[in-house]
Enzyme design. Structure first.
Site, mmCIF file in Angstrom:
data_model
loop_
_atom_site.group_PDB
_atom_site.id
_atom_site.type_symbol
_atom_site.label_atom_id
_atom_site.label_comp_id
_atom_site.label_asym_id
_atom_site.label_seq_id
_atom_site.Cartn_x
_atom_site.Cartn_y
_atom_site.Cartn_z
ATOM 1 N N ARG A 51 -6.116 -13.341 0.719
ATOM 2 C CA ARG A 51 -6.599 -11.674 0.066
ATOM 3 C C ARG A 51 -8.047 -11.970 -0.358
ATOM 4 O O ARG A 51 -8.378 -13.575 -0.452
ATOM 5 C CB ARG A 51 -5.378 -11.548 -1.054
ATOM 6 N N TRP A 103 -10.834 -10.029 5.670
ATOM 7 C CA TRP A 103 -12.310 -9.769 6.417
ATOM 8 C C TRP A 103 -12.715 -11.018 7.298
ATOM 9 O O TRP A 103 -13.947 -10.495 7.391
ATOM 10 C CB TRP A 103 -12.311 -8.397 6.404
ATOM 11 N N ASP A 140 -12.782 -4.777 3.320
ATOM 12 C CA ASP A 140 -13.557 -4.828 2.130
ATOM 13 C C ASP A 140 -13.787 -6.590 1.473
ATOM 14 O O ASP A 140 -14.721 -6.438 1.013
ATOM 15 C CB ASP A 140 -11.902 -4.765 1.395
ATOM 16 N N GLN A 186 -13.704 6.448 3.364
ATOM 17 C CA GLN A 186 -13.159 5.526 4.335
ATOM 18 C C GLN A 186 -14.169 5.770 5.502
ATOM 19 O O GLN A 186 -14.397 7.108 5.924
ATOM 20 C CB GLN A 186 -11.717 5.068 4.359
ATOM 21 N N GLY A 235 -13.785 -0.376 4.742
ATOM 22 C CA GLY A 235 -12.717 -0.853 5.028
ATOM 23 C C GLY A 235 -12.571 -2.325 5.656
ATOM 24 O O GLY A 235 -11.122 -2.346 5.897
ATOM 25 N N GLU A 291 -0.022 -6.786 9.056
ATOM 26 C CA GLU A 291 -1.160 -6.314 8.451
ATOM 27 C C GLU A 291 -2.431 -6.883 9.966
ATOM 28 O O GLU A 291 -3.054 -5.559 10.455
ATOM 29 C CB GLU A 291 -1.795 -6.513 7.591
ATOM 30 N N ASP A 299 -6.323 4.895 7.559
ATOM 31 C CA ASP A 299 -4.753 4.115 8.029
ATOM 32 C C ASP A 299 -4.221 5.342 8.852
ATOM 33 O O ASP A 299 -3.623 5.753 9.835
ATOM 34 C CB ASP A 299 -4.191 4.273 7.018
ATOM 35 N N TYR A 319 0.739 -1.356 0.130
ATOM 36 C CA TYR A 319 0.189 -0.193 0.446
ATOM 37 C C TYR A 319 0.457 1.053 0.183
ATOM 38 O O TYR A 319 1.339 1.982 1.026
ATOM 39 C CB TYR A 319 -1.413 -0.154 1.377
ATOM 40 N N TRP A 355 -3.613 6.260 2.683
ATOM 41 C CA TRP A 355 -4.481 5.497 3.065
ATOM 42 C C TRP A 355 -5.450 6.635 4.136
ATOM 43 O O TRP A 355 -4.875 6.736 5.201
ATOM 44 C CB TRP A 355 -4.530 4.394 3.212
HETATM 45 C C1 GLC Z 1 -6.731 -2.520 3.031
HETATM 46 C C2 GLC Z 1 -7.803 -2.711 4.396
HETATM 47 C C3 GLC Z 1 -8.264 -0.807 4.500
HETATM 48 C C4 GLC Z 1 -6.648 -0.666 4.612
HETATM 49 C C5 GLC Z 1 -6.024 -0.830 3.369
HETATM 50 C C6 GLC Z 1 -4.827 0.016 4.262
HETATM 51 O O1 GLC Z 1 -7.797 -2.711 2.247
HETATM 52 O O2 GLC Z 1 -9.150 -3.417 4.305
HETATM 53 O O3 GLC Z 1 -9.298 -1.199 5.713
HETATM 54 O O4 GLC Z 1 -7.068 0.964 4.881
HETATM 55 O O5 GLC Z 1 -6.011 -2.018 3.140
HETATM 56 O O6 GLC Z 1 -4.062 -0.754 4.968
#
Ligand code: GLC
Length: 422
Positions: free
Chosen positions: A198, A350, A165, A100, A163, A393, A35, A28, A32
């Site tokens: 994932r 999730w 996903d 978000q 958040g 994570e 985050d 990432y 975000w």
């Molecule tokens: C994933 C998570 C999300 C988070 C992002 C960056 O998409 O599901 O909640 O904000 O990663 O960490």
């Protein structure tokens, strides 16, 4: 300061890109939204100024109508898909077109209280005033575009907005999304991480179909709210916004601002959020607004009712019974999906794993509601996971192993926020 705190600080510093922090450098590589809010809690334990900057940087990407995007693409990086070209939001800096969970107001209130406790409120007051306006604009956007009927809940237009996903809460509401024109694309997430951790290909097709739908609508949020093929009242965002509005109202009072509009949003939510109570399953859960159907799932977001400040003896008791039942089934609380559910998968994102940030909100809510023992379990399980496996994570709730990316910013931030005596 423990060794863990040293490592947590080092992770935040390594992921700092100058004014904002990437969740994880490989998976990432941008800013975000939620985050960054959590990350600010971590910075606040050792670098107050930097904590405020994190939130200020996020709000520099706010759109004129108050919307705050879920990703801000401050720099180019081809390690993530879908990048700015796919979103095509036409903004500078480039951003995504969805939002978000609005935890930022709660975090700004925490930063403000911590500055005040350190005798620095006068120094931070101008920054708090400026952020207050930004936060108010964002919450007003939620009221206008995600709750036009004043029903007191937040309607998510994309699973990524929640958040969470790939929560099973989106499985049935996702069925009507037409994926036939999504076309070919190359995912980057499964190049970095084990695909078993994932979302699936079908889920990704739906994510992209919704991005294409929003882009075709020119990211006109009023139009999207009228016609999006996915419109789900999300229990997580609804609880988080109610809590955030309570914190924004407290900030209004501290800063001498008018809070009438905020008080109205709180009253709407208190009157309307009961539509997310599933009387049959006896749980808080999300609800598909296109069909009226409750998801029926007990997820970690179900436990955010305490954090939202809802107090209803009968429902609280039902939620506590779920908590105690689940606590018998897993070593580490709180799994993102009920382990008694047939869809429970201990490492798939999730659908099972424990997330430190959700635990922080659940733990905070339980403590405020006076459920100390349960709050303590959530906090100590979170710290034990991090101590045992590192700053992942997310974590497998059964054996505590890490899931997803390592050296994760928000996990480091929660470790700091929870380890540092306030
Ligand atoms: C994933 C998570 C999300 C988070 C992002 C960056 O998409 O599901 O909640 O904000 O990663 O960490």
């Amino acid at each position: 300061m423990t060794q863990d705190s040293n490592t947590a600080r080092a992770i935040l510093k390594a992921n700092d890109r100058g004014g904002y922090t990437v969740p994880n450098g490989r998976v990432y590589p941008f800013q975000w939204n939620w985050d960054s809010a959590f990350v600010a809690l971590g910075f606040d334990t050792f670098d107050r100024d930097r904590a405020w900057t994190e939130i200020e940087t996020l709000f520099r990407a706010q759109w004129p109508d108050g919307f705050v995007p879920h990703i801000v693409f401050w720099q180019e990086d081809d390690g993530y898909f879908p990048g700015p070209g796919v979103w095509d939001s036409g903004r500078t800096p480039p951003t995504s077109g969805i939002t978000q969970p609005p935890v930022a107001a709660t975090v700004v209130r925490t930063l403000w209280d911590s500055a005040a406790a350190a005798g620095q409120s006068e120094h931070y007051r101008p920054r708090a005033q400026a952020l207050f306006d930004r936060l108010l604009g964002w919450h007003r956007w939620f009221a206008e575009h995600r709750d036009a009927n004043r029903s007191g809940v937040v309607v998510a237009m994309h699973p990524w907005e929640t958040g969470r996903d790939n929560s099973p809460e989106w499985d049935v509401p996702g069925v009507p999304i037409d994926v036939s024109n999504v076309g070919e694309y190359t995912r980057r997430d499964t190049g970095h991480l084990d695909a078993k951790m994932r979302p699936t290909k079908l889920e990704y097709d739906r994510y992209l179909a919704l991005v294409q739908f929003g882009r075709a609508a020119g990211w006109d949020h009023a139009a999207i709210a009228r016609s999006n093929p996915f419109r789900v009242a999300d229990v997580g965002m609804s609880m988080i916004l109610l809590r955030a509005n309570r914190d924004l109202l407290a900030l209004a009072q501290a800063l001498g601002r008018n809070g009438d509009e905020i008080a109205r949003w709180i009253a709407d939510a208190e009157a309307g959020i009961h539509i997310l109570w599933d009387a049959e399953r006896r749980t808080w859960c999300s609800r598909d607004l296109l069909t009226g159907r409750h998801s029926g799932y007990v997820t970690s977001a179900s436990f955010l009712s305490f954090y939202a400040g809802l107090r209803d003896p009968e429902r609280d008791e039902a939620m506590m019974a779920h908590f105690d039942r689940i606590a018998e089934r897993v070593r580490y609380m709180v799994p993102s999906l009920d382990p008694d559910d047939t869809g429970f998968q201990m490492i798939r994102y999730w659908r099972g794993p424990v997330w430190a940030v959700v635990n922080w909100m659940i733990g905070q809510g339980l403590a405020e509601a006076g459920h100390e023992a349960r709050a303590k379990r959530v906090r100590s399980d979170t710290l034990a996971l991090i101590q045992g496996s590192g700053f992942y994570e997310a974590f497998n709730p059964l054996d505590g192993s890490g899931s997803g990316g390592d050296d994760f910013s928000w996990t480091a931030a929660i470790a700091l926020a929870w380890q540092t005596p306030s």
